[in-house]
Design a protein around this motif. Structure first.
Motif, PDB file in Angstrom:
ATOM      1  N   LYS A 124      -5.761   4.469   0.888  1.00 49.46           N
ATOM      2  CA  LYS A 124      -6.459   5.707   1.234  1.00 49.46           C
ATOM      3  C   LYS A 124      -7.363   5.498   2.441  1.00 49.46           C
ATOM      4  O   LYS A 124      -7.393   6.320   3.353  1.00 49.46           O
ATOM      5  CB  LYS A 124      -7.290   6.212   0.043  1.00 49.46           C
ATOM      6  N   ARG A 141       1.259   6.666  -6.866  1.00 53.02           N
ATOM      7  CA  ARG A 141       0.066   7.337  -7.375  1.00 53.02           C
ATOM      8  C   ARG A 141      -0.065   8.763  -6.858  1.00 53.02           C
ATOM      9  O   ARG A 141      -0.228   9.702  -7.624  1.00 53.02           O
ATOM     10  CB  ARG A 141      -1.182   6.528  -6.997  1.00 53.02           C
ATOM     11  N   VAL A 152       2.299   1.738  -3.632  1.00 57.46           N
ATOM     12  CA  VAL A 152       1.294   2.186  -4.595  1.00 57.46           C
ATOM     13  C   VAL A 152       0.846   3.606  -4.262  1.00 57.46           C
ATOM     14  O   VAL A 152       0.674   4.440  -5.162  1.00 57.46           O
ATOM     15  CB  VAL A 152       0.103   1.201  -4.649  1.00 57.46           C
ATOM     16  N   MET A 153       0.693   3.929  -2.985  1.00 55.53           N
ATOM     17  CA  MET A 153       0.297   5.276  -2.580  1.00 55.53           C
ATOM     18  C   MET A 153       1.361   6.291  -3.012  1.00 55.53           C
ATOM     19  O   MET A 153       1.039   7.346  -3.547  1.00 55.53           O
ATOM     20  CB  MET A 153       0.079   5.337  -1.063  1.00 55.53           C
ATOM     21  N   TYR A 172      -4.474   0.925  -3.932  1.00 52.32           N
ATOM     22  CA  TYR A 172      -4.452   2.371  -3.701  1.00 52.32           C
ATOM     23  C   TYR A 172      -5.644   2.809  -2.835  1.00 52.32           C
ATOM     24  O   TYR A 172      -5.473   3.549  -1.864  1.00 52.32           O
ATOM     25  CB  TYR A 172      -4.464   3.110  -5.041  1.00 52.32           C
ATOM     26  N   THR A 210      -5.347  -0.444  -8.463  1.00 51.77           N
ATOM     27  CA  THR A 210      -6.423   0.448  -8.043  1.00 51.77           C
ATOM     28  C   THR A 210      -6.936   0.059  -6.664  1.00 51.77           C
ATOM     29  O   THR A 210      -7.115   0.917  -5.789  1.00 51.77           O
ATOM     30  CB  THR A 210      -7.577   0.396  -9.063  1.00 51.77           C
ATOM     31  N   ARG A 237       0.833  -1.213   0.000  1.00 53.13           N
ATOM     32  CA  ARG A 237       0.000   0.000   0.000  1.00 53.13           C
ATOM     33  C   ARG A 237       0.862   1.255   0.000  1.00 53.13           C
ATOM     34  O   ARG A 237       0.543   2.238  -0.670  1.00 53.13           O
ATOM     35  CB  ARG A 237      -0.945  -0.010   1.197  1.00 53.13           C
TER      36      ARG A 237
END
Length: 191
Positions: A176, A147, A143-144, A172, A169, A140
């Protein structure tokens, strides 16, 4: 080993399997009988002591669940069945390790420089954002960063990490959600 297990060891696999739905000692006797062979089989598949231990524990849990929920159907092939289950668990562990390696390599690439990466406008508003990002699981966090910080598209993230676009996706959005929970927990804790 308990005496009740020792008493059951003289029974055949079929008889033990029949008793296993209601008797944990029968499951223990089956695992005692086939455990060493399964461990050797896992060793030939995985070649890593930690992974072998993880796989064997997962196997024991699966066998216990299968018998308790009466998913195992006795056909005289318990050894073959348990080796098939061990094989599938070993494959899952190999896939997990391969996926984690991609994330670890990417994390090392992202953190090569000593200076922090520039944060996006939304993340700049969060106090101690880097500390919160460190609390996320590796996948996570990566990817965070890709992105939100580097502003890479999901398609590019998926290509870099060797995962599907939908997985990128999903990771991500889960990151969040976890950041939101961490922020709300911090606000509650400071209030």
């Amino acid at each position: 080993m308990r005496t009740s297990v020792l008493e059951l060891l003289h029974l055949s696999d079929a008889a033990l399997a029949a008793k296993a739905a209601t008797n944990d000692d029968a499951i223990e006797a089956l695992m005692h009988r086939h455990g060493r062979g399964v461990k050797k089989y896992l060793h030939t598949l995985l070649r890593d002591a930690d992974d072998e231990d993880d796989a064997f524990q997962d196997l024991q849990e699966y066998v216990l669940t299968a018998f308790r929920k009466q998913r195992y159907i006795e056909n005289g092939l318990f050894r073959k069945w348990i080796n098939t289950v061990a094989f599938h668990i070993a494959i899952l562990i190999k896939k997990r390790n391969k996926r984690q390696c991609r994330f670890i390599d990417c994390d090392e690439e992202l953190t090569k420089t000593d200076e922090p990466l520039p944060l996006s406008d939304a993340l700049k508003k969060i106090p101690d954002c880097e500390e919160l990002l460190k609390k996320l699981p590796l996948s996570r966090r990566i990817v965070m960063r890709m992105r939100a910080i580097e502003q890479i598209s999901f398609k590019e993230i998926a290509a870099k990490l060797g995962i599907k676009v939908g997985a990128a996706t999903s990771i991500y959005y889960k990151a969040k959600m976890q950041l939101r929970k961490l922020l709300s927990a911090r606000k509650i804790g400071s209030a």
